[in-house]
Design a protein around this motif. Structure first.
Motif, PDB file in Angstrom:
ATOM      1  N   UNK A 182       4.922-123.035  15.664  1.00 53.83           N
ATOM      2  CA  UNK A 182       4.029-121.940  16.013  1.00 53.83           C
ATOM      3  C   UNK A 182       3.095-122.299  16.883  1.00 53.83           C
ATOM      4  N   UNK A 190       1.143-114.969  21.773  1.00 49.94           N
ATOM      5  CA  UNK A 190       2.413-115.167  20.747  1.00 49.94           C
ATOM      6  C   UNK A 190       3.209-113.957  20.431  1.00 49.94           C
ATOM      7  N   UNK A 191       2.603-113.139  19.960  1.00 47.18           N
ATOM      8  CA  UNK A 191       3.318-111.994  19.374  1.00 47.18           C
ATOM      9  C   UNK A 191       3.639-110.853  20.126  1.00 47.18           C
ATOM     10  N   UNK A 221       6.770-112.379  23.602  1.00 48.61           N
ATOM     11  CA  UNK A 221       7.805-111.484  23.018  1.00 48.61           C
ATOM     12  C   UNK A 221       8.312-110.660  24.241  1.00 48.61           C
ATOM     13  N   UNK A 273       1.837-116.985  11.554  1.00 46.68           N
ATOM     14  CA  UNK A 273       2.286-116.656  12.929  1.00 46.68           C
ATOM     15  C   UNK A 273       3.752-116.190  12.939  1.00 46.68           C
ATOM     16  N   UNK A 274       4.521-117.127  12.081  1.00 47.03           N
ATOM     17  CA  UNK A 274       5.894-116.627  11.956  1.00 47.03           C
ATOM     18  C   UNK A 274       6.279-115.261  11.747  1.00 47.03           C
ATOM     19  N   UNK A 333       4.122-112.698  12.268  1.00 47.17           N
ATOM     20  CA  UNK A 333       3.400-112.035  13.208  1.00 47.17           C
ATOM     21  C   UNK A 333       4.430-111.955  14.239  1.00 47.17           C
ATOM     22  N   UNK A 334       4.882-112.850  14.651  1.00 47.00           N
ATOM     23  CA  UNK A 334       5.656-112.999  16.193  1.00 47.00           C
ATOM     24  C   UNK A 334       7.152-113.128  16.075  1.00 47.00           C
ATOM     25  N   UNK A 335       7.674-113.072  15.042  1.00 42.20           N
ATOM     26  CA  UNK A 335       9.249-112.958  14.779  1.00 42.20           C
ATOM     27  C   UNK A 335       9.550-112.115  13.743  1.00 42.20           C
ATOM     28  N   UNK A 359       8.174-108.473  14.641  1.00 43.66           N
ATOM     29  CA  UNK A 359       8.556-107.929  15.873  1.00 43.66           C
ATOM     30  C   UNK A 359      10.230-107.766  15.612  1.00 43.66           C
TER      31      UNK A 359
END
Lengths: 206, 206
Positions: free
Chosen positions: A64, A101-102, A106, B98-99, B101-103, B106
């Motif tokens: 990340x 990042x998000x 994306x 972060x994972x 939030x962004x994966x 999403x």
């Protein structure tokens, strides 16, 4: 010694530049996305997400980009890559990187990796068509509200700068008009002239 | 005093719980998403992204859940909400957040907010159909690789825990079979029994 797994033209570039900025002792391993190397068992044992970047440390593997950038800044405090002693200023740095990042990354990913969010070709095409709008809106928000200048956080270069540089290299490919975001484009130009950035970009392409 | 802008059943819950865990002096402002309050000029002046959460501090406004959680942990160090003196352990905390939030978040958002990434109803429907698979894959990775137990990072409760609790409340609504992720569900149950969590959940619904 740190070891960075990367693929060219990915967000791994941000951490790569930050390692160089920090004067870190590191090596790199290039993954071949065309050969789907990031989804092979050897790499999944390092990063079960099957993505780049991954940073192998003596303590274990980190992933990340926002987390890796903060790790680099904290591990090499003398490089001055983040306002480490100021929780508010550090959070502002992290909020910027988290947005890239998000939200921005994306939006960009919908141009090529629609299979993460649907399984039908018409939907992939609808997502591809929308990328100039969604990515463009992100860059316009950065231009208008976030990029203080000359660096992202103002007078001081931080871990936000290599990350913005990395994603701003996608502008034209994502169909965003560079003329709409002149501060972002000027930041990209100034970043590209830094010795560390020139070295890392040459390494990734070489 | 800190002021948190939130809407019920959003990721703002994570920061809300962390503020309570930290013993912070804070107040909250509820936004009415049904009235599109997050896109009105009054709120856009606080957060030009038009999203929640936002945290108003004496120094300015912070956004982005991972950044806000780290800010809360750093601002109230005696609460012990993150391994602040250990860059590697802190980065592991941040990588997890972060994972989410962004994966994971999403993937979840494609169920209701497809307009962020396309402009056609057939694509929205294709995205909605895919949510159980994409969100399910995220939770399975968390179950298998990330959630150490009893807390996300192992024996010590951190800012990862309210964030995982927040997103794991979406499991059933996203069509993911809870039986496939028993550790996640057990974590959610234990979180829901904590006094701080009960208070905050009641506040958000009240």
């Amino acid at each position: 010694m740190l070891k960075l797994y990367f693929a060219p033209n990915t967000c791994a570039l941000a951490s790569h530049i930050a390692l160089e900025d920090a004067g870190a002792d590191y090596s790199t391993v290039r993954l071949d996305f065309a050969a789907d190397e990031q989804r092979q068992p050897a790499y999944l044992a390092i990063n079960p997400k099957g993505r780049v970047p991954s940073l192998v440390t003596e303590r274990g593997v980190l992933t990340e980009t926002p987390a890796m950038l903060a790790f680099i800044a904290q591990s090499y405090p003398h490089a001055g890559l983040a306002p480490l002693g100021d929780p508010f200023a550090f959070a502002a740095v992290q909020a910027f990187n988290s947005y890239l990042c998000s939200t921005l990354h994306v939006a960009h990913a919908h141009g090529r990796r629609g299979y993460r969010w649907a399984d039908d070709e018409a939907a992939f095409e609808a997502m591809r068509r929308f990328v100039p709008r969604s990515v463009g809106a992100c860059f316009e928000l950065i231009e208008r509200e976030m990029l203080k200048g000359p660096w992202v956080m103002g007078d001081t270069y931080t871990i936000c700068d290599p990350y913005l540089f990395t994603v701003s290299r996608w502008l034209e490919g994502d169909g965003v008009d560079p003329a709409a975001v002149p501060k972002v484009v000027d930041h990209r130009r100034r970043m590209s002239e830094r010795a560390a950035v020139r070295k890392v970009v040459a390494d990734e392409l070489g």
